[in-house]
Structures are given as structure tokens and as C-alpha cells.
Design a protein around this motif. Sequence first.
Motif, PDB file in Angstrom:
ATOM      1  N   TYR A 179      38.596  27.365   1.409  1.00  0.00           N
ATOM      2  CA  TYR A 179      37.821  26.659   2.434  1.00  0.00           C
ATOM      3  C   TYR A 179      36.662  25.902   1.793  1.00  0.00           C
ATOM      4  CZ  TYR A 179      40.101  29.516   6.101  1.00  0.00           C
ATOM      5  OH  TYR A 179      40.983  30.126   6.950  1.00  0.00           O
ATOM      6  N   LEU A 191      34.793  22.737   3.646  1.00  0.00           N
ATOM      7  CA  LEU A 191      34.515  23.245   4.989  1.00  0.00           C
ATOM      8  C   LEU A 191      33.136  23.896   5.105  1.00  0.00           C
ATOM      9  CD1 LEU A 191      38.029  24.668   5.945  1.00  0.00           C
ATOM     10  CD2 LEU A 191      37.085  22.386   6.358  1.00  0.00           C
ATOM     11  N   ILE A 213      36.135  27.898  12.337  1.00  0.00           N
ATOM     12  CA  ILE A 213      37.356  27.682  11.551  1.00  0.00           C
ATOM     13  C   ILE A 213      38.435  28.676  11.985  1.00  0.00           C
ATOM     14  CG2 ILE A 213      38.394  27.901   9.247  1.00  0.00           C
ATOM     15  CD1 ILE A 213      35.653  26.869   8.139  1.00  0.00           C
ATOM     16  N   ILE A 247      44.603  23.269   8.558  1.00  0.00           N
ATOM     17  CA  ILE A 247      43.385  23.092   7.770  1.00  0.00           C
ATOM     18  C   ILE A 247      42.990  21.609   7.680  1.00  0.00           C
ATOM     19  CG2 ILE A 247      42.390  23.284   5.437  1.00  0.00           C
ATOM     20  CD1 ILE A 247      42.317  25.894   7.006  1.00  0.00           C
ATOM     21  N   LYS A 267      39.449  20.246   8.761  1.00  0.00           N
ATOM     22  CA  LYS A 267      38.633  19.449   7.845  1.00  0.00           C
ATOM     23  C   LYS A 267      38.163  18.166   8.544  1.00  0.00           C
ATOM     24  CE  LYS A 267      38.646  17.717   3.132  1.00  0.00           C
ATOM     25  NZ  LYS A 267      39.390  17.592   1.889  1.00  0.00           N
TER      26      LYS A 267
END
Length: 149
Positions: A21, A26, A50, A60, A64
Motif C-alpha cells: 500500500y 496510498l 482502504i 487497488i 489509488k
Amino acid sequence: MYTIGQISEMFHIPISTLRYYDKEGLFPHMQRHSGIRKFTEQEIETLRVIECLKKSGLEIRDIKQFMEWCALGSETYGQRLELFFKRKEAVENEIRRLEKTLDMIRFKCWYYEQAIQDGNEKHIHEMLPNHLPKDIQILYDRAHEKIPD
């Protein structure tokens, strides 16, 4: 501040996932002391979002994108709101599918309890599909209805 190990334990997420991550950007404001990641309340809240988005089915790359929108500020509120409305709808649809599954499981529990009590399934088959006890009929009907996509 928390270490990556503490966060891993707190959220039951592998350290490798947390590193991934971070690598994906992130946690844009994460502090490091001597190269060691330090998680603040801001990263903890980000991680909660998340995990929420992941559990709702978002990938993901899309998470993002959401984080990039957050970095852009108030001009992306509309996009972020739309994303959450879509996730809300997806989760509500999944809940409906799971409720249907649970109704079938409840019906089958009753079915086999009844079959055991009767020693066979003859009486049950005579009641199907529309002459079941009222509470069981509701389960049966909900388990057999089509859920819109």
C-alpha cells in the motif's frame, strides 16, 4: 505513532500488504524515522477507508484513484461521492444475495429437521411449493425469488 508491526496486528493485515500500500502511494503523508514507517491516526483512518473499499469489491488501482482525488481537494468531492454511492449499491446488492442464501440455508435446516422427524421426505414434498408452514413458506419464497442484477 505506531510501527508497521503494530498496525499489522491491529488490522490483521500482513506487513507485506502494508508495504505494498505504501509503495502504491496510498499513504502519501506517512512519516519515517531512520527509514522506519511510522503510522499516525491519519494513516490509520486511511487504512480503514482502504479496507472498507476493498471489502466493497474495489480494486487497488481504483482505491489509488480515490486517494489521488483526495489529494486534489474539494474539486473532487463529486467524484468521491459518486464512488461511495456505487460502493453502497454494490454492498447492498451483496447483502441481498447473502440474505437469499441465508433464507435457503434456514429452509434446508427446517427441511431436514422435518425429514428426520417424519423419517422421510414424503410429507415435505406434499407441502411444496405453496403449502408450507407460514414462516417456512416465507423463507422458501425468498430463497427462490430472482434478485435483480
